[in-house]
Design an enzyme around this catalytic site. Structure first.
Site, short mmCIF file in Angstrom:
data_model
loop_
_atom_site.label_atom_id
_atom_site.label_comp_id
_atom_site.label_asym_id
_atom_site.label_seq_id
_atom_site.Cartn_x
_atom_site.Cartn_y
_atom_site.Cartn_z
N ARG A 150 7.10 5.92 1.23
CA ARG A 150 6.03 6.88 1.56
C ARG A 150 5.22 6.38 2.75
NH1 ARG A 150 2.33 10.55 -0.73
NH2 ARG A 150 3.42 10.68 -2.71
N ASP A 152 -2.69 -1.71 -3.50
CA ASP A 152 -3.24 -0.54 -4.20
C ASP A 152 -2.36 -0.17 -5.39
OD1 ASP A 152 -1.06 0.70 -3.03
OD2 ASP A 152 -2.22 2.03 -1.73
N ALA A 183 0.85 -1.20 0.00
CA ALA A 183 0.00 0.00 0.00
C ALA A 183 0.88 1.24 0.00
CB ALA A 183 -0.89 0.01 1.23
N HIS A 184 0.68 2.10 -0.97
CA HIS A 184 1.48 3.34 -0.98
C HIS A 184 0.74 4.52 -1.62
CE1 HIS A 184 2.19 2.04 -5.16
NE2 HIS A 184 2.32 3.33 -5.39
N ARG A 185 -0.46 4.29 -2.16
CA ARG A 185 -1.17 5.39 -2.84
C ARG A 185 -1.38 6.55 -1.88
NH1 ARG A 185 -0.84 5.08 -8.01
NH2 ARG A 185 -0.86 2.88 -8.50
#
Ligand code: UD1
Length: 362
Positions: A239, A283, A206-208
Protein backbone atom coordinates in the site's frame (compact mmCIF):
# COMPACT_ATOMS: atom_id res chain seq x y z
CA UNK A 1 -21.59 -32.61 19.67
CA UNK A 2 -19.82 -35.01 17.31
CA UNK A 3 -16.36 -36.39 18.13
CA UNK A 4 -14.47 -34.10 15.78
CA UNK A 5 -16.31 -30.90 15.01
CA UNK A 6 -15.47 -28.99 11.86
CA UNK A 7 -13.87 -25.56 12.23
CA UNK A 8 -13.09 -23.07 9.50
CA UNK A 9 -10.55 -20.28 10.01
CA UNK A 10 -10.97 -17.31 7.69
CA UNK A 11 -7.78 -15.35 7.04
CA UNK A 12 -6.51 -13.03 4.36
CA UNK A 13 -3.87 -10.65 5.63
CA UNK A 14 -0.32 -11.01 6.94
CA UNK A 15 -1.03 -10.51 10.68
CA UNK A 16 -3.73 -13.16 10.51
CA UNK A 17 -1.35 -15.84 9.25
CA UNK A 18 0.80 -15.13 12.32
CA UNK A 19 -2.11 -15.53 14.76
CA UNK A 20 -3.30 -18.62 12.91
CA UNK A 21 0.03 -20.46 13.33
CA UNK A 22 -0.21 -21.44 17.02
CA UNK A 23 -3.96 -21.93 16.84
CA UNK A 24 -3.84 -24.29 13.88
CA UNK A 25 -1.42 -26.47 15.88
CA UNK A 26 -3.76 -26.50 18.89
CA UNK A 27 -6.77 -27.32 16.65
CA UNK A 28 -5.08 -30.19 14.81
CA UNK A 29 -6.13 -33.58 16.16
CA UNK A 30 -9.02 -32.10 18.15
CA UNK A 31 -11.01 -30.66 15.25
CA UNK A 32 -11.28 -30.96 11.50
CA UNK A 33 -9.76 -27.59 10.73
CA UNK A 34 -9.86 -25.96 7.30
CA UNK A 35 -8.35 -22.62 6.32
CA UNK A 36 -10.09 -20.26 3.93
CA UNK A 37 -7.78 -17.58 2.49
CA UNK A 38 -9.70 -14.62 1.13
CA UNK A 39 -6.74 -13.55 -1.01
CA UNK A 40 -6.63 -10.02 0.47
CA UNK A 41 -2.83 -10.31 0.67
CA UNK A 42 -1.51 -12.14 -2.36
CA UNK A 43 2.15 -11.22 -2.97
CA UNK A 44 4.50 -14.07 -2.13
CA UNK A 45 6.23 -12.01 0.55
CA UNK A 46 2.89 -10.97 2.11
CA UNK A 47 1.28 -14.41 2.07
CA UNK A 48 2.96 -17.67 0.93
CA UNK A 49 6.23 -16.84 2.74
CA UNK A 50 4.27 -16.86 6.00
CA UNK A 51 2.57 -20.17 5.24
CA UNK A 52 5.95 -21.74 4.44
CA UNK A 53 7.92 -20.27 7.32
CA UNK A 54 5.23 -20.87 9.96
CA UNK A 55 4.48 -24.39 8.65
CA UNK A 56 0.83 -23.55 8.15
CA UNK A 57 -1.41 -26.11 6.43
CA UNK A 58 -2.39 -25.12 2.90
CA UNK A 59 -5.70 -23.26 2.70
CA UNK A 60 -8.51 -25.47 1.46
CA UNK A 61 -9.78 -22.51 -0.57
CA UNK A 62 -8.28 -19.27 -1.84
CA UNK A 63 -10.95 -16.79 -2.87
CA UNK A 64 -8.44 -14.50 -4.65
CA UNK A 65 -10.26 -11.33 -3.64
CA UNK A 66 -8.14 -8.25 -3.10
CA UNK A 67 -7.89 -4.57 -3.86
CA UNK A 68 -10.64 -2.14 -4.76
CA UNK A 69 -12.60 0.04 -2.41
CA UNK A 70 -13.41 -1.27 1.06
CA UNK A 71 -17.13 -1.76 0.44
CA UNK A 72 -16.57 -3.59 -2.82
CA UNK A 73 -13.79 -5.76 -1.40
CA UNK A 74 -15.78 -6.65 1.70
CA UNK A 75 -18.92 -7.32 -0.36
CA UNK A 76 -17.13 -9.70 -2.73
CA UNK A 77 -15.59 -11.48 0.26
CA UNK A 78 -18.98 -11.77 1.95
CA UNK A 79 -20.58 -13.41 -1.10
CA UNK A 80 -17.67 -15.77 -1.76
CA UNK A 81 -17.25 -16.78 1.91
CA UNK A 82 -20.97 -17.51 2.17
CA UNK A 83 -20.69 -19.94 -0.76
CA UNK A 84 -17.77 -21.77 0.85
CA UNK A 85 -19.50 -21.97 4.23
CA UNK A 86 -22.69 -23.25 2.62
CA UNK A 87 -20.73 -26.02 0.93
CA UNK A 88 -18.57 -26.88 3.98
CA UNK A 89 -21.16 -26.41 6.75
CA UNK A 90 -18.62 -26.04 9.57
CA UNK A 91 -19.69 -26.17 13.23
CA UNK A 92 -17.69 -23.06 14.10
CA UNK A 93 -15.85 -20.24 12.33
CA UNK A 94 -12.82 -18.39 13.66
CA UNK A 95 -11.87 -14.91 12.43
CA UNK A 96 -8.78 -12.95 13.37
CA UNK A 97 -8.05 -9.30 14.13
CA UNK A 98 -9.61 -6.39 12.30
CA UNK A 99 -9.26 -6.57 8.55
CA UNK A 100 -11.91 -6.60 5.85
CA UNK A 101 -11.45 -10.40 5.69
CA UNK A 102 -12.33 -10.59 9.40
CA UNK A 103 -15.56 -8.68 9.09
CA UNK A 104 -16.69 -10.34 5.86
CA UNK A 105 -16.02 -13.80 7.32
CA UNK A 106 -17.84 -13.06 10.57
CA UNK A 107 -20.87 -11.63 8.78
CA UNK A 108 -21.13 -14.51 6.30
CA UNK A 109 -20.98 -17.07 9.13
CA UNK A 110 -23.38 -15.23 11.45
CA UNK A 111 -25.98 -14.92 8.65
CA UNK A 112 -25.84 -18.69 8.21
CA UNK A 113 -26.23 -19.17 11.99
CA UNK A 114 -22.75 -20.62 12.25
CA UNK A 115 -21.21 -19.49 15.57
CA UNK A 116 -18.18 -17.24 15.26
CA UNK A 117 -15.14 -16.86 17.52
CA UNK A 118 -13.11 -13.66 17.28
CA UNK A 119 -9.40 -13.70 18.00
CA UNK A 120 -8.22 -10.33 19.38
CA UNK A 121 -11.71 -9.35 20.43
CA UNK A 122 -12.34 -6.09 22.26
CA UNK A 123 -9.42 -4.08 20.91
CA UNK A 124 -10.40 -0.44 20.42
CA UNK A 125 -8.67 2.69 19.19
CA UNK A 126 -11.83 4.80 19.67
CA UNK A 127 -11.23 6.36 16.27
CA UNK A 128 -14.63 5.75 14.74
CA UNK A 129 -13.75 6.12 11.05
CA UNK A 130 -10.60 4.00 11.11
CA UNK A 131 -11.27 1.01 8.82
CA UNK A 132 -9.93 -1.45 11.39
CA UNK A 133 -12.10 0.02 14.18
CA UNK A 134 -15.23 -0.46 12.07
CA UNK A 135 -14.25 -4.06 11.35
CA UNK A 136 -13.48 -4.80 15.02
CA UNK A 137 -16.69 -3.37 16.40
CA UNK A 138 -18.93 -5.13 13.91
CA UNK A 139 -17.09 -8.43 14.28
CA UNK A 140 -17.32 -8.32 18.07
CA UNK A 141 -21.06 -7.78 17.88
CA UNK A 142 -21.45 -10.78 15.54
CA UNK A 143 -19.22 -13.20 17.45
CA UNK A 144 -20.39 -15.71 20.07
CA UNK A 145 -16.96 -16.30 21.60
CA UNK A 146 -14.58 -13.42 22.22
CA UNK A 147 -10.92 -14.30 22.64
CA UNK A 148 -9.59 -11.23 24.43
CA UNK A 149 -5.84 -10.73 24.60
CA UNK A 150 -5.90 -8.24 27.50
CA UNK A 151 -7.94 -7.14 30.54
CA UNK A 152 -8.67 -3.85 28.80
CA UNK A 153 -10.15 -5.64 25.79
CA UNK A 154 -12.50 -7.52 28.17
CA UNK A 155 -13.56 -4.21 29.72
CA UNK A 156 -14.13 -2.64 26.31
CA UNK A 157 -16.56 -5.40 25.36
CA UNK A 158 -18.46 -5.17 28.64
CA UNK A 159 -18.78 -1.43 28.12
CA UNK A 160 -20.49 -2.16 24.79
CA UNK A 161 -22.92 -4.57 26.46
CA UNK A 162 -21.15 -7.74 25.34
CA UNK A 163 -21.17 -9.86 28.46
CA UNK A 164 -21.30 -13.50 27.29
CA UNK A 165 -18.61 -15.68 25.76
CA UNK A 166 -15.71 -13.54 26.99
CA UNK A 167 -12.46 -15.49 27.29
CA UNK A 168 -9.30 -13.86 28.54
CA UNK A 169 -7.05 -15.88 26.26
CA UNK A 170 -3.81 -13.90 26.24
CA UNK A 171 -1.99 -13.12 23.04
CA UNK A 172 -1.36 -15.63 20.24
CA UNK A 173 1.31 -13.37 18.74
CA UNK A 174 3.23 -13.53 21.99
CA UNK A 175 2.93 -17.31 22.03
CA UNK A 176 4.40 -17.66 18.54
CA UNK A 177 7.15 -15.21 19.33
CA UNK A 178 7.98 -16.99 22.57
CA UNK A 179 8.29 -20.29 20.68
CA UNK A 180 10.42 -18.70 17.94
CA UNK A 181 12.75 -16.66 20.15
CA UNK A 182 15.85 -18.85 19.86
CA UNK A 183 15.57 -18.91 16.04
CA UNK A 184 15.04 -15.14 15.98
CA UNK A 185 18.11 -14.64 18.15
CA UNK A 186 20.33 -16.95 16.08
CA UNK A 187 19.18 -15.55 12.72
CA UNK A 188 22.04 -13.55 11.16
CA UNK A 189 20.59 -13.23 7.67
CA UNK A 190 18.82 -9.86 7.56
CA UNK A 191 21.53 -7.84 9.31
CA UNK A 192 24.16 -9.32 7.05
CA UNK A 193 21.98 -8.77 3.97
CA UNK A 194 21.44 -5.08 4.71
CA UNK A 195 24.86 -4.38 6.28
CA UNK A 196 23.43 -3.42 9.67
CA UNK A 197 25.13 -3.45 13.08
CA UNK A 198 23.14 -4.59 16.14
CA UNK A 199 21.94 -1.63 18.22
CA UNK A 200 23.00 0.88 15.58
CA UNK A 201 20.02 1.02 13.29
CA UNK A 202 16.28 1.71 13.36
CA UNK A 203 13.50 -0.43 11.94
CA UNK A 204 10.52 1.48 10.52
CA UNK A 205 7.22 0.27 9.04
CA UNK A 206 4.19 2.31 7.96
CA UNK A 207 1.09 1.24 6.09
CA UNK A 208 -2.00 2.55 7.94
CA UNK A 209 -4.51 4.20 5.61
CA UNK A 210 -4.50 7.23 7.94
CA UNK A 211 -0.76 7.65 7.47
CA UNK A 212 -0.17 6.87 3.83
CA UNK A 213 -3.42 7.54 1.95
CA UNK A 214 -3.54 11.28 2.64
CA UNK A 215 -0.93 13.15 0.56
CA UNK A 216 -0.34 15.50 3.48
CA UNK A 217 0.51 12.68 5.89
CA UNK A 218 2.57 10.89 3.26
CA UNK A 219 4.65 14.06 2.97
CA UNK A 220 5.10 14.13 6.74
CA UNK A 221 6.22 10.51 6.66
CA UNK A 222 8.79 11.33 3.98
CA UNK A 223 10.08 14.30 5.98
CA UNK A 224 10.44 12.03 8.99
CA UNK A 225 12.30 9.41 6.95
CA UNK A 226 14.70 12.07 5.73
CA UNK A 227 15.47 13.26 9.26
CA UNK A 228 16.31 9.93 10.89
CA UNK A 229 19.79 10.17 12.40
CA UNK A 230 21.09 6.60 11.99
CA UNK A 231 20.77 3.87 9.33
CA UNK A 232 17.13 2.86 9.05
CA UNK A 233 15.66 -0.25 7.49
CA UNK A 234 12.23 0.29 5.91
CA UNK A 235 10.43 -2.80 4.59
CA UNK A 236 7.80 -1.15 2.41
CA UNK A 237 4.23 -2.48 2.52
CA UNK A 238 2.57 -2.65 -0.95
CA UNK A 239 0.00 0.00 0.00
CA UNK A 240 2.79 2.39 0.98
CA UNK A 241 4.86 1.59 -2.11
CA UNK A 242 1.84 2.41 -4.30
CA UNK A 243 1.42 5.77 -2.58
CA UNK A 244 5.12 6.61 -2.93
CA UNK A 245 4.99 5.73 -6.63
CA UNK A 246 1.80 7.79 -7.18
CA UNK A 247 3.36 10.79 -5.41
CA UNK A 248 6.67 10.28 -7.32
CA UNK A 249 8.56 10.04 -4.03
CA UNK A 250 10.25 6.67 -4.41
CA UNK A 251 13.34 7.98 -6.21
CA UNK A 252 13.83 10.73 -3.65
CA UNK A 253 13.72 8.15 -0.84
CA UNK A 254 16.06 5.77 -2.65
CA UNK A 255 18.65 8.55 -2.74
CA UNK A 256 18.40 9.10 0.99
CA UNK A 257 21.72 8.21 2.67
CA UNK A 258 20.55 6.65 5.93
CA UNK A 259 17.54 4.91 4.48
CA UNK A 260 17.45 1.30 3.26
CA UNK A 261 14.20 0.50 1.45
CA UNK A 262 13.38 -3.17 0.99
CA UNK A 263 10.51 -5.51 0.17
CA UNK A 264 8.32 -6.75 3.08
CA UNK A 265 10.35 -9.16 5.21
CA UNK A 266 9.42 -12.62 6.42
CA UNK A 267 8.16 -13.15 9.97
CA UNK A 268 11.50 -14.31 11.35
CA UNK A 269 13.57 -11.65 9.57
CA UNK A 270 11.23 -8.89 10.77
CA UNK A 271 11.56 -10.03 14.35
CA UNK A 272 15.32 -10.46 14.17
CA UNK A 273 15.56 -6.86 12.94
CA UNK A 274 13.14 -5.72 15.67
CA UNK A 275 15.21 -7.49 18.29
CA UNK A 276 18.54 -6.02 17.10
CA UNK A 277 17.33 -2.49 16.33
CA UNK A 278 17.97 0.46 18.66
CA UNK A 279 14.28 1.31 18.33
CA UNK A 280 11.30 0.35 16.22
CA UNK A 281 9.10 3.02 14.62
CA UNK A 282 5.81 1.64 13.41
CA UNK A 283 2.10 2.12 12.87
CA UNK A 284 1.47 -1.63 13.01
CA UNK A 285 -0.45 -2.99 15.99
CA UNK A 286 1.42 -6.29 15.95
CA UNK A 287 4.93 -4.93 15.66
CA UNK A 288 4.36 -2.50 18.56
CA UNK A 289 3.94 -5.46 20.89
CA UNK A 290 6.46 -7.73 19.26
CA UNK A 291 9.25 -5.18 19.61
CA UNK A 292 8.47 -4.72 23.30
CA UNK A 293 8.35 -8.48 23.85
CA UNK A 294 11.86 -8.55 22.39
CA UNK A 295 13.04 -5.73 24.66
CA UNK A 296 13.24 -2.98 22.02
CA UNK A 297 11.72 0.48 22.62
CA UNK A 298 8.91 1.47 20.26
CA UNK A 299 7.78 4.77 18.84
CA UNK A 300 4.27 4.39 17.47
CA UNK A 301 3.58 6.54 14.44
CA UNK A 302 0.00 7.18 15.48
CA UNK A 303 -1.81 9.36 18.00
CA UNK A 304 -3.51 6.45 19.73
CA UNK A 305 -3.07 2.73 20.20
CA UNK A 306 -5.38 -0.19 20.91
CA UNK A 307 -2.61 -1.73 23.00
CA UNK A 308 -2.80 0.83 25.80
CA UNK A 309 -0.83 -1.41 28.20
CA UNK A 310 2.25 -0.94 26.05
CA UNK A 311 2.35 2.78 26.85
CA UNK A 312 3.63 2.09 30.34
CA UNK A 313 6.22 -0.36 29.08
CA UNK A 314 8.37 1.37 26.50
CA UNK A 315 5.96 2.45 23.77
CA UNK A 316 5.50 6.14 23.00
CA UNK A 317 2.94 7.71 20.69
CA UNK A 318 4.65 10.18 18.37
CA UNK A 319 2.28 10.53 15.39
CA UNK A 320 4.17 11.58 12.27
CA UNK A 321 5.87 14.42 14.10
CA UNK A 322 9.57 14.50 13.23
CA UNK A 323 10.43 16.69 16.24
CA UNK A 324 8.76 14.28 18.67
CA UNK A 325 10.47 11.31 17.04
CA UNK A 326 13.92 12.88 17.21
CA UNK A 327 13.45 13.96 20.84
CA UNK A 328 12.22 10.49 21.79
CA UNK A 329 15.17 8.85 20.05
CA UNK A 330 17.62 10.98 22.04
CA UNK A 331 16.08 9.82 25.33
CA UNK A 332 16.94 6.36 26.60
CA UNK A 333 13.75 4.38 27.06
CA UNK A 334 13.45 1.47 29.44
CA UNK A 335 11.41 -1.48 28.27
CA UNK A 336 9.44 -3.47 30.81
CA UNK A 337 8.25 -6.98 29.93
CA UNK A 338 4.52 -7.62 29.61
CA UNK A 339 3.81 -10.83 31.51
CA UNK A 340 0.05 -10.36 31.54
CA UNK A 341 -0.29 -11.04 27.85
CA UNK A 342 0.21 -14.71 28.48
CA UNK A 343 -1.57 -16.62 31.22
CA UNK A 344 -1.08 -19.99 32.87
CA UNK A 345 -2.06 -21.89 29.76
CA UNK A 346 -0.99 -21.17 26.21
CA UNK A 347 -3.44 -18.81 24.48
CA UNK A 348 -3.93 -21.36 21.69
CA UNK A 349 -4.85 -24.04 24.25
CA UNK A 350 -7.25 -21.72 26.09
CA UNK A 351 -8.96 -20.88 22.81
CA UNK A 352 -9.19 -24.50 21.61
CA UNK A 353 -10.59 -25.56 25.02
CA UNK A 354 -13.16 -22.75 24.96
CA UNK A 355 -14.34 -23.70 21.46
CA UNK A 356 -14.66 -27.35 22.51
CA UNK A 357 -16.66 -26.42 25.64
CA UNK A 358 -18.91 -24.17 23.59
CA UNK A 359 -19.60 -26.89 21.02
CA UNK A 360 -20.12 -29.58 23.67
CA UNK A 361 -22.68 -27.37 25.39
CA UNK A 362 -24.91 -27.03 22.31
C1 UD1 B 1 -4.72 -4.58 5.75
C2 UD1 B 1 -5.64 -4.35 6.97
C3 UD1 B 1 -4.84 -3.77 8.14
C4 UD1 B 1 -3.62 -4.65 8.45
C5 UD1 B 1 -2.81 -4.82 7.18
C6 UD1 B 1 -1.61 -5.71 7.42
C7 UD1 B 1 -7.93 -3.77 6.31
C8 UD1 B 1 -8.94 -2.70 6.28
N1 UD1 B 1 -6.70 -3.38 6.66
O1 UD1 B 1 -4.27 -3.33 5.29
O2 UD1 B 1 -5.66 -3.74 9.28
O3 UD1 B 1 -2.84 -4.02 9.43
O4 UD1 B 1 -3.64 -5.40 6.16
O5 UD1 B 1 -0.71 -5.65 6.35
O6 UD1 B 1 -8.27 -4.91 6.05
N2 UD1 B 1 -1.50 -5.20 -1.99
C9 UD1 B 1 -0.51 -5.74 -2.81
N3 UD1 B 1 -0.01 -6.96 -2.47
C10 UD1 B 1 -0.44 -7.66 -1.38
C11 UD1 B 1 -1.43 -7.07 -0.57
C12 UD1 B 1 -1.94 -5.83 -0.87
O7 UD1 B 1 -0.10 -5.14 -3.77
O8 UD1 B 1 0.05 -8.77 -1.14
C13 UD1 B 1 -2.09 -3.91 -2.34
C14 UD1 B 1 -3.59 -4.01 -2.56
O9 UD1 B 1 -3.93 -4.37 -3.83
C15 UD1 B 1 -4.07 -2.64 -2.13
C16 UD1 B 1 -3.04 -2.20 -1.12
O10 UD1 B 1 -1.91 -3.03 -1.27
O11 UD1 B 1 -4.04 -1.75 -3.21
C17 UD1 B 1 -3.60 -2.27 0.29
O12 UD1 B 1 -4.00 -3.58 0.62
P1 UD1 B 1 -5.30 -3.83 1.53
O13 UD1 B 1 -5.53 -5.27 1.61
O14 UD1 B 1 -6.40 -2.96 1.04
O15 UD1 B 1 -5.00 -3.27 2.96
P2 UD1 B 1 -3.67 -3.16 3.81
O16 UD1 B 1 -3.19 -1.77 3.69
O17 UD1 B 1 -2.72 -4.27 3.54
Amino acid sequence: MKAKPKIVSIVGARPQFIKLAPLSKAFSGRFHHAIVHTGQHYDDNMSQTFFRQLHLPRPSTNLSISGGRHGAMTGRMLAATEKVLLADRPDFVVVYGDTNSTMAGALAAAKLSIPVGHVEAGMRSFVDDMPEEINRRLTDHLARLHFCPTEVSMKNLRAEGIKNGLIHSGDLMYELLHDSKSIIRANRKPLRQFGLTPGEFLLITAHRAGNVDSPENLKRLVELLEALPIPTLFPVHPRTRKRFVQAKLLKRLRNQDNLILCEPLSYLDTLTCAMQARAVLTDSGGLQKEALFLGTPVLTLRDETEWVETLRRGNKLVGLDTGRVLRALRRKRAVRPMPYLIRRKRPSRLIADAVRRFLDGR
